[in-house]
Scaffold this motif. Structure first.
Motif, PDB file in Angstrom:
ATOM      1  N   ILE A 205       0.796  -1.178  -0.045  1.00 31.74           N
ATOM      2  CA  ILE A 205       0.190  -0.034   0.061  1.00 31.74           C
ATOM      3  C   ILE A 205       0.750   1.095   0.001  1.00 31.74           C
ATOM      4  N   LEU A 206       1.902   1.345   0.778  1.00 34.87           N
ATOM      5  CA  LEU A 206       2.783   2.572   0.942  1.00 34.87           C
ATOM      6  C   LEU A 206       3.851   2.596  -0.190  1.00 34.87           C
ATOM      7  N   GLU A 207       4.174   1.595  -0.930  1.00 33.93           N
ATOM      8  CA  GLU A 207       4.857   1.587  -2.159  1.00 33.93           C
ATOM      9  C   GLU A 207       3.973   1.607  -3.512  1.00 33.93           C
ATOM     10  N   SER A 208       2.820   1.753  -3.230  1.00 35.32           N
ATOM     11  CA  SER A 208       1.952   1.855  -4.368  1.00 35.32           C
ATOM     12  C   SER A 208       2.163   3.111  -5.394  1.00 35.32           C
ATOM     13  N   HIS A 212      -3.444   8.713  -6.204  1.00 33.28           N
ATOM     14  CA  HIS A 212      -4.481   9.192  -5.926  1.00 33.28           C
ATOM     15  C   HIS A 212      -4.873   9.300  -4.277  1.00 33.28           C
ATOM     16  N   GLY A 213      -5.806  10.010  -3.834  1.00 29.59           N
ATOM     17  CA  GLY A 213      -5.931   9.970  -2.427  1.00 29.59           C
ATOM     18  C   GLY A 213      -5.503  11.546  -1.892  1.00 29.59           C
ATOM     19  N   GLY A 214      -5.921  11.797  -0.753  1.00 29.38           N
ATOM     20  CA  GLY A 214      -5.659  13.103  -0.170  1.00 29.38           C
ATOM     21  C   GLY A 214      -4.158  13.358   0.167  1.00 29.38           C
ATOM     22  N   THR A 215      -3.993  14.517   0.702  1.00 30.02           N
ATOM     23  CA  THR A 215      -2.593  14.871   1.177  1.00 30.02           C
ATOM     24  C   THR A 215      -2.398  14.155   2.467  1.00 30.02           C
ATOM     25  N   ALA A 216      -3.205  13.528   3.383  1.00 33.31           N
ATOM     26  CA  ALA A 216      -2.581  12.819   4.276  1.00 33.31           C
ATOM     27  C   ALA A 216      -2.093  11.271   3.972  1.00 33.31           C
ATOM     28  N   VAL A 217      -2.626  10.700   2.892  1.00 32.40           N
ATOM     29  CA  VAL A 217      -2.035   9.674   2.271  1.00 32.40           C
ATOM     30  C   VAL A 217      -0.844   9.829   1.613  1.00 32.40           C
ATOM     31  N   ALA A 502      -7.851   3.386   7.298  1.00 34.57           N
ATOM     32  CA  ALA A 502      -8.709   4.039   6.224  1.00 34.57           C
ATOM     33  C   ALA A 502      -8.497   3.223   4.937  1.00 34.57           C
ATOM     34  N   LEU A 503      -7.181   3.134   4.466  1.00 32.51           N
ATOM     35  CA  LEU A 503      -6.932   2.505   3.068  1.00 32.51           C
ATOM     36  C   LEU A 503      -7.099   1.016   3.377  1.00 32.51           C
ATOM     37  N   ILE A 504      -6.700   0.352   4.292  1.00 30.19           N
ATOM     38  CA  ILE A 504      -6.877  -1.123   4.410  1.00 30.19           C
ATOM     39  C   ILE A 504      -8.614  -1.520   4.334  1.00 30.19           C
ATOM     40  N   SER A 505      -9.532  -0.655   5.403  1.00 27.81           N
ATOM     41  CA  SER A 505     -10.715  -0.625   5.324  1.00 27.81           C
ATOM     42  C   SER A 505     -11.386  -0.584   3.868  1.00 27.81           C
ATOM     43  N   THR A 555     -14.266  -3.312  12.591  1.00 29.77           N
ATOM     44  CA  THR A 555     -14.127  -2.312  11.646  1.00 29.77           C
ATOM     45  C   THR A 555     -14.239  -0.981  12.813  1.00 29.77           C
ATOM     46  N   PRO A 556     -13.728   0.267  11.821  1.00 24.76           N
ATOM     47  CA  PRO A 556     -13.922   1.523  12.611  1.00 24.76           C
ATOM     48  C   PRO A 556     -15.448   1.966  12.964  1.00 24.76           C
ATOM     49  N   LYS A 557     -15.816   2.224  13.956  1.00 27.12           N
ATOM     50  CA  LYS A 557     -17.145   2.742  14.311  1.00 27.12           C
ATOM     51  C   LYS A 557     -17.460   3.855  13.428  1.00 27.12           C
ATOM     52  N   GLU A 558     -16.375   4.883  13.193  1.00 27.12           N
ATOM     53  CA  GLU A 558     -16.775   5.932  12.251  1.00 27.12           C
ATOM     54  C   GLU A 558     -15.821   6.087  11.468  1.00 27.12           C
ATOM     55  N   LYS A 559     -15.980   5.942  10.058  1.00 27.97           N
ATOM     56  CA  LYS A 559     -15.115   5.916   9.013  1.00 27.97           C
ATOM     57  C   LYS A 559     -14.695   7.515   8.629  1.00 27.97           C
ATOM     58  N   PRO A 560     -13.675   7.825   8.763  1.00 27.86           N
ATOM     59  CA  PRO A 560     -13.429   9.567   8.183  1.00 27.86           C
ATOM     60  C   PRO A 560     -13.324   9.632   6.794  1.00 27.86           C
ATOM     61  N   SER A 561     -13.752  10.601   6.322  1.00 21.25           N
ATOM     62  CA  SER A 561     -13.598  10.808   4.826  1.00 21.25           C
ATOM     63  C   SER A 561     -12.094  11.243   4.567  1.00 21.25           C
ATOM     64  N   GLU A 562     -11.679  11.549   3.118  1.00 23.10           N
ATOM     65  CA  GLU A 562     -10.651  11.866   2.865  1.00 23.10           C
ATOM     66  C   GLU A 562     -10.672  13.184   3.362  1.00 23.10           C
ATOM     67  N   ALA A 563     -11.280  14.027   3.058  1.00 25.39           N
ATOM     68  CA  ALA A 563     -11.154  15.468   3.920  1.00 25.39           C
ATOM     69  C   ALA A 563     -10.986  15.605   5.291  1.00 25.39           C
ATOM     70  N   GLU A 564     -11.618  14.639   6.075  1.00 28.17           N
ATOM     71  CA  GLU A 564     -11.275  14.702   7.460  1.00 28.17           C
ATOM     72  C   GLU A 564      -9.992  14.379   7.932  1.00 28.17           C
ATOM     73  N   LEU A 565      -9.477  13.177   7.176  1.00 31.20           N
ATOM     74  CA  LEU A 565      -8.201  12.993   7.358  1.00 31.20           C
ATOM     75  C   LEU A 565      -7.057  13.832   6.927  1.00 31.20           C
ATOM     76  N   ASP A 566      -7.398  14.597   5.787  1.00 32.73           N
ATOM     77  CA  ASP A 566      -6.393  15.567   5.377  1.00 32.73           C
ATOM     78  C   ASP A 566      -6.270  16.934   6.643  1.00 32.73           C
ATOM     79  N   LEU A 567      -7.527  17.324   7.173  1.00 30.21           N
ATOM     80  CA  LEU A 567      -7.697  18.042   8.133  1.00 30.21           C
ATOM     81  C   LEU A 567      -6.741  17.633   9.303  1.00 30.21           C
ATOM     82  N   LEU A 568      -7.089  16.372   9.897  1.00 30.25           N
ATOM     83  CA  LEU A 568      -6.361  15.706  10.807  1.00 30.25           C
ATOM     84  C   LEU A 568      -4.795  15.979  10.810  1.00 30.25           C
ATOM     85  N   PHE A 569      -4.242  15.853   9.568  1.00 29.54           N
ATOM     86  CA  PHE A 569      -2.828  15.711   9.404  1.00 29.54           C
ATOM     87  C   PHE A 569      -2.350  16.925   8.644  1.00 29.54           C
TER      88      PHE A 569
END
Length: 790
Positions: A205-208, A212-217, A502-505, A555-569
């Motif tokens: 996943i990390l060497e893919s 695509h994906g947000g800034t957090a990825v 999020a990626l593995i989910s 599985t996660p109770k809440e699945k953060p969106s791409e935008a939420e992950l980008d904001l978190l990081f």
């Protein structure tokens, strides 16, 4: 044939005489010069009958022939009937056999990319139906590459703590050997160890190349890439760490120290760098509250992981530094100081003070078994009470710094896991702070910064880790450190766990995973109901505990969106070619995760978890279990059940029936039965090992039962969905068993109790079952034994 009824005998005789010449093999009657004219259709079809009625001489001759050839005719007919019946039986048997084993004649092959890779692995592996003896040649111990994953927090040894896995990490634990070996790629490819498999999956996943994906990825991948960039790490050397020390106020070792406050420096190290030199901090539940269904978490305070090697004196009931290790430990301390640019004239002084302080703290530490016996675990008190017991530490200030922005007060409760150590530690610190001769040398700061160096060692150049290796080797330890990519995957997960989750989910096949979970647990309960028990009360207690369990995917109770992950990081800045600065930010992220863990109610999925666990009335299966090559939604179900299904069943049996050998005689019976099969063909049958211990019997029973459970679950799946695909010309039961044979070296705590290779269990099942396409015989043994079913 002598008892055939007369009428049937006559009918047979008449029919026999009506056969053509080539079939009846009778001599033709003498030709008639004037054959009669055909009168109707029956006479045309049976001229012999007409002649026999009209010509007495011919009738007498035919009768003589019938008498002469009656017995051969009857024998011939009997053989024909037997042959026909045998042919029918053979065809039916072959049809059933082909349907059971389904040699892929009617199954469509799986052509997905994961299936093609699986086919290549099967091609390179031993076929259990062609080389059964090879089960006994392969051993895990010689070729095993340790893939154990480190604990989730520092501060080890507290029972029931969710992060207390107490397993080795990729980088050395204190006092452990780490002989670096990176030439085991071929061996790793042969072994489907779950932990190694998961790390390799995260690596993909990390060497893919997928950008695509947000800034957090992208930040997670950038961090991983900077970790792999060892050239840049080696180039900068120790300079980033020395710069950090000056930022923190310097230290007397370098001659530049502004005598910063002890508690202020300690708070900074704990808050920003995840360094806990004098005690450990983590988060956990109160076990008494957990029993009543409460999920509140508390700050846990434990003794530290001291750098100095220590040992326990059972007579004196005290710890002390190992005398024989003091010289090599002193040498390693001097080497570290040398790498950090310490003048040679002061190296011995500072190293000596570090060892002296470490030795005093070691005396106050105690092993887990002693603390358990003295009831020193989970000692609840308020922060105010703790301050009065150990006044050297500004407890409220330090805890507020670590768990910012939470509003902690002196009335909040914490748990102590070695209060006598904490009290003695406070006395030692006060003593060293008050010694005037040490006022300018700052031994407490040296102690804290050398602990900080060990925390940051993964981001330092190889000279530091080599020094740790040399110390460990000199202490007589042996171990293996994983290659760099594994270390980098683990470090990336520490800071970017929510991104990887999020990626593995996103890649998890939920429907297929939930189906195999349901079928395996259903088959497990069927096995449980069929088990014979020595005590019906115990049986009822176990069933009462197991029946309400609800198996489900974790599985996660809440699945953060791409935008939420980008904001978190959003505040994280990943710099190319500067792993040290990136690593500092990772430690800050790790601290934030600890703070979040203190307040959240539900357990966040642990992406590195590879075994199921209980949480209340739920039996949770982590997402990290459902990854290739152990599982893939495009695989034939036979492969998924043969590999992952078996592992799931084995985990469930270990977890829910830990002491089954004392509750059921079947454990002993099955264990010894399987062992009897093994001794008939194994090379070590003459070595005198003719019986198994109780724990060995249980492990054999567990793995044999797990294989039966997985096979039954697969048949349940086939009953609902009869079609399945094939791989390498194999399908259904044969593909199931062949896939199972790939699991040679799965790592679990019970591996040492398994006296034979698990793939041998295929031989036991096939020896007394018609499920297998062929009987497994070992040509190395001149005599094959007929054994009972296990």
């Amino acid at each position: 044939m002598s008892e055939i009824p007369t009428q049937l005998e006559l009918d047979i005789s008449v029919q026999a005489t009506s056969q053509p010449e080539s079939e009846g093999q009778l001599q033709p009657p003498p030709p008639l010069s004037h054959p009669p004219e055909p009168q109707h259709q029956q006479n045309q079809l049976h001229p012999e009958l007409q002649l026999s009625e009209s010509t007495p001489e011919y009738q007498h001759q035919a009768k003589s022939l019938l008498i002469t050839y009656r017995r051969p005719l009857l024998l011939l007919l009997g053989f024909s009937l037997c042959a026909a019946i045998g042919g029918v039986i053979y065809c039916v048997h072959q049809n059933l056999q082909n349907r059971r084993n389904n040699l892929a004649d009617t199954e469509s092959p799986c052509v997905s990319s994961p299936c093609q890779k699986a086919s290549a692995r099967l091609t390179m592996s031993v076929d259990p139906f062609k080389q059964p003896c090879d089960y006994f040649v392969f051993t895990c111990e010689a070729d095993r590459f340790s893939a154990d994953i480190g604990g989730r927090q520092r501060g080890q040894g507290i029972p029931g703590h969710p992060q207390n896995q107490n397993v080795k990490g990729v980088w050395p634990e204190r006092g452990e050997s780490t002989i670096v070996r990176e030439d085991r790629g071929l061996t790793e490819e042969k072994i489907l160890d779950r932990k190694t498999t998961l790390l390799r999956y995260l690596r993909e996943i990390l060497e893919s190349n997928d950008r695509h994906g947000g800034t957090a990825v992208q930040k997670a991948r950038g961090f991983y890439d900077s970790c792999l960039d060892t050239k840049s790490i080696e180039t900068v050397g120790a300079e980033p760490f020395l710069t950090l020390i000056q930022k923190l106020g310097g230290w007397a070792v370098s001659g530049q120290w502004n005598q910063t406050d002890f508690n202020a420096t300690l708070s900074l190290l704990m808050r920003d760098y995840n360094a806990f030199p004098f005690f450990n901090l983590y988060v956990g539940k109160d076990p008494n509250e957990t029993l009543h269904g409460m999920s509140k978490r508390y700050i846990q305070i434990d003794q530290p992981d001291l750098l100095i090697p220590i040992e326990w004196n059972s007579k004196m009931q005290k710890s002390h530094a190992k005398t024989q290790t003091l010289r090599p430990f002193l040498a390693s301390c001097e080497k570290y100081l040398e790498l950090l640019g310490t003048p040679s004239r002061s190296t011995m002084i500072h190293a000596g003070m570090f060892i002296a302080l470490s030795s005093e703290l070691a005396v106050a530490a105690a092993p887990l078994h002693y603390r358990l016996s003295k009831g020193q675990l989970y000692h609840r008190m308020t922060i105010k009470q703790l301050q009065s017991q150990a006044p050297a530490i500004d407890w409220l200030g330090c805890l507020q710094a670590v768990f910012h922005p939470l509003n902690l007060t002196e009335n909040d409760h914490v748990f102590l896991h070695n209060l006598p150590y904490i009290v003695q530690m406070s006395r030692i610190i006060i003593k060293w702070l008050n010694r005037q001769e040490f006022r300018l040398s700052g031994p407490l700061h040296t102690f804290m910064f050398l602990n900080l160096m060990h925390t940051l060692m993964p981001a330092l150049d190889s000279r530091f880790s080599e020094t740790a290796v040399n110390l460990s080797v000199s202490l007589g330890n042996t171990a293996v450190v994983a290659p760099r990519w594994k270390h980098c995957v683990l470090e990336t997960e520490r800071g970017f766990d929510s991104v990887l989750t999020a990626l593995i989910s996103h890649k998890t096949a939920y429907q297929e995973a939930e189906e195999i979970i349901e079928n395996i647990f259903s088959s497990f309960k069927s096995k449980l109901n069929a088990l014979s028990w020595t005590d019906q009360k115990i049986r009822q207690l176990i069933l009462k505990r197991i029946q309400p369990l609800k198996p489900k995917l974790w599985t996660p109770k809440e699945k953060p969106s791409e935008a939420e992950l980008d904001l978190l990081f959003s505040e994280v800045t990943v710099t190319t070619g500067s792993f040290f600065s990136n690593y500092i930010q990772l430690l800050s992220l790790w601290q934030k995760r600890r703070t979040k863990f203190l307040t959240q109610q539900a357990e966040a999925p642990d992406i590195l978890s590879v075994t199921p666990f209980l949480q209340g009335d739920e039996l949770l299966f982590p997402m990290g279990m459902f990854i290739s090559p152990l599982f893939h939604p495009t695989y034939p179900r036979a492969m998924n059940y043969g590999m992952l299904g078996f592992l799931m069943a084995k985990d469930i049996l270990h977890m829910l029936l830990p002491d089954i050998h004392s509750h059921s005689e079947m454990v002993h019976t099955v264990g010894e039965c399987v062992w009897a099969h093994y001794l008939t063909v194994a090379e070590n049958a003459e070595r005198g090992v003719f019986s198994l211990s109780a724990v060995q019997q249980q492990e054999v029973w567990v793995q044999y039962s797990a294989l039966q459970i997985a096979l039954q679950a697969y048949h349940q799946s086939l009953a609902k969905h009869p079609k399945d695909t094939s791989i390498s010309g194999l399908s259904h039961t044969r593909l199931f068993l062949t896939s199972f044979s790939q699991l040679k070296c799965d790592s679990d705590p019970y591996r040492e109790f398994m006296p034979l290779e698990p793939s041998f269990l295929i031989t036991v099942i096939c020896a007394t079952s018609d499920l297998c396409p062929a009987s497994l015989q070992c040509p190395k043994k001149s005599q094959q034994y007929s054994l009972q079913a296990c």
